[in-house]
Motif scaffolding. Sequence first.
Motif, PDB file in Angstrom:
ATOM      1  N   ASN A 518     -11.939 -16.295  32.904  1.00  6.99           N
ATOM      2  CA  ASN A 518     -10.966 -17.325  32.551  1.00  6.99           C
ATOM      3  C   ASN A 518     -11.116 -18.588  33.390  1.00  6.99           C
ATOM      4  O   ASN A 518     -10.864 -19.697  32.910  1.00  6.99           O
ATOM      5  N   GLU A 522     -11.841 -22.061  31.349  1.00  6.54           N
ATOM      6  CA  GLU A 522     -10.980 -23.231  31.534  1.00  6.54           C
ATOM      7  C   GLU A 522     -11.807 -24.463  31.900  1.00  6.54           C
ATOM      8  O   GLU A 522     -11.517 -25.580  31.470  1.00  6.54           O
ATOM      9  N   GLN A 535      -7.276 -21.305  28.793  1.00  7.71           N
ATOM     10  CA  GLN A 535      -8.172 -20.227  29.198  1.00  7.71           C
ATOM     11  C   GLN A 535      -8.579 -19.423  27.958  1.00  7.71           C
ATOM     12  O   GLN A 535      -8.776 -19.988  26.892  1.00  7.71           O
TER      13      GLN A 535
END
Length: 863
Positions: A518, A522, A535
């Motif tokens: 994540n 991002e 994310q």
Amino acid sequence: MVGGKLSKSIWLRYSFVCLLTLVIAAIGFAATQHLSTLDTRELARTQANIEVATSYYVDDSNQLSASQVREREAGFISSEPNDIPFELGDSAYWVRFSLSNQTLDDAALVLHIDNSMLTELAAYQYSSVVNSPLAALNQGTLSATAFPHLNINLSAKQNIELLLKLKAGGPPNIPLVWHQAEQFKTKQALTRVLFGVVIGVLAVIGLYNLVIFNAIRDKVYLIYIGYLLAAFLVLATVNGYGYILFSPETQELLNTHSLFFHYYLLSFLVLFTLYFLKFNEDNGKLFKIGQVSVYLLICLSAIGLFIPHTERAIIFFSLVPIYYAYSICLVILKLKSEFSWARYYVVSWIPLLVGAGAQQLTLFGYIDYSFILVNAFLLAVLCEITLMSFALAERMRRHEAERIAEMSYHSGSGIPRKNVFERSLYKLMQTPDAHLHVLVIKPEHIERVALYVNDAMNTALFKRIYEKLTPLFAYNDAIEPIGMRGEKIALVAGNMLAIVVNEQKNQQALDTIVSSINTLVEEAYRIEALQIPLQANIGVASYPEHGNLPFILLNKAQMALPDAENCTGKWAVYEEFQSDNSGYRLKLAAEINAAIEQGSFELYHQPQVDLKTMRVCGSECLIRWHYDGENLSEQGFIPPTAFIPVAEDMGLINKLTRWVIKQAIAQHSVLLAQGYKHHMVSINISGKDICAEGFYEYVAAEIEAAEIAANKIVFELTESATITNNAQALEVIELLTELGVTISIDDFGTGYASMAYVSELPFKELKVDRQFVQDVGDDKKRRTIAETTVRMAKGLGLEVVAEGINSQKDENLLRQFGCDIGQGYFYAKPMAFDDYLEWLTDEVNGRSPEPLEGEFISKHSLS
């Protein structure tokens, strides 16, 4: 370990190839040495007591008789047979041999006149009586044979003199070699074996490539067959094996036109180079130069029939180095662009250049005659065509590998597809005591984001995420490789990635892996220059707990995604009765059914443009759903990718399709009433709809009730493979076609759609999938696929629609390919029906009162 095994495999393979090459080279060297002894065993060396003296006289007029030449004995020049200066031209050569047998034994000798393209050959023997006329020897064994020769029997202590008249219609050099009779028989036998091998190889390779051409229709195989045929005719004349196959009259005709075949041999060589190295696909300057040069050769071959042989030969042999240099330049250019699979073809030039050069130098008398050299071109062609066959086989293997790669990797991003992932996952599941986790990675709100971007931007996003995640997994042994090149990430749907974690190798918690993923997602979640602070949601399913088949694990990992969205860590493990049945999918199915009953769905229209007239000719109807109820966790726009799979799984798809058909026909009636008389509407249906009971009756009734022409309705059919063996479904399609409805195959080139089904079903229209259309001008492979698809479809008499046109460049190329109708963001995004009517009104700019094939699109919308 994988790299080690691969290296060992490659090492073993190359070791075997090297060993085999050495064995073949040793055999070839031994055979060459043996054959060369046929020339080194000259008479003077094997029977020192038989003397041969040679002299020659050049008759420039080619008019002197044997008696007249005899009177000019003073003009004869002493020489070795190999040193007689034979040249191109009309001169005749008279050669005198004085033979003296100094032994007490009879000797049977043979004079081999090793030029099968003789136009004049006569032999005379001096009489023992002084000033008596010359006696003509038997002409039967002299010419019209693959082995022109003269048999001479020398008695003990006998001296004789022979006079030969020689003139060649082909290569000027006429090797004159004395052999013992038995030695000559051996030479004949070995030469016949060599001829037989060459003829057999040419025939087998030619027939094999004809079979391949009939199967795949690739021009390069037809050109190769032409090259083999031209090589066969050239060698039949130059080396003389045509006498073994044809009548003397036929062979003499072939000999007369030998240079004609040389021209075509060179033409096919150039064409093969162009097509084998794929210069025809570029259609650039080099390819056009090659085309023009081949036309020039063909013209020169025809003109050569009307000019003297000498001039023809000079013209041709002056062109050969130029064409060879051009072809070699083409090879070098492709090698610079990593055309490594052409290595066999590159190697094939070595024997061709060496053999052609050596034989030409021998035939023109620049180097001394030998059996190997006079057959050098024949041996070179034998090696060359064998290597060319290997090259074609390698080319086919590479094409097959590319085709597999196209099926296995997403064309835009190069990420492995779902089928690759499932195949690798299945193999991993066969490992004893395997414990695996399937992680499906879906960027947050990707469906909503997709509404504001085109396909190219969406592809770029996933490619960026893939490139960010790849280094993270590169040195983590717990993340298993799943791609053919060792990739660890796959694109398992249009908006989801997946990886496999091997728990037996894993040394960190899953939440640590998820957190790392994540963080990078991002960073990569960017549309063009806009960074989006989102994310990914990650669903997890485990083997063997959640299933024992790859697709089950993937499905269950996806079912966990809604739960992951509501978790703080953005990940969730699949749980029975929670990920699947706890509410979302069942609630969604219930809401879909209610929306159908209440008419809550909406049809959007995306215009379709006639690429010839640049007028709107129709629109595709696309279902949309703006949910404003309270039973689901989400409100607002729910994308078709979310509710259509649920409708299919829950048995609601047929009901949903019928609603779409009813609304589309009703809206079409409005379009007709407003004067758009030639407007078509396209409606998406699936194989499941066609197979549903009463489908045809429903469609016919709706069309009749609306009082519109059925020929203004287009059904875009997906999953066509599911109905090819369904007699009832095929009957429904026939009935719809008879009713006037146009049946179109949708998303051609993906999923189930293929040319096989196009040929089996009564389609009238083909729709090329957007992944082969968007940015078609910037991707060579995509352009080739699009052009080939359009041309095949047009060849079958189908109208072609291209979806995904996003630029003027795309439109221009597709129009050039022959595409009929365009659709995409370049013209307009899908819009609600009222907005579509307004869009049509604005774009008409004052509709012409005259009947039109479609409605006019003003220039500003295309700029």
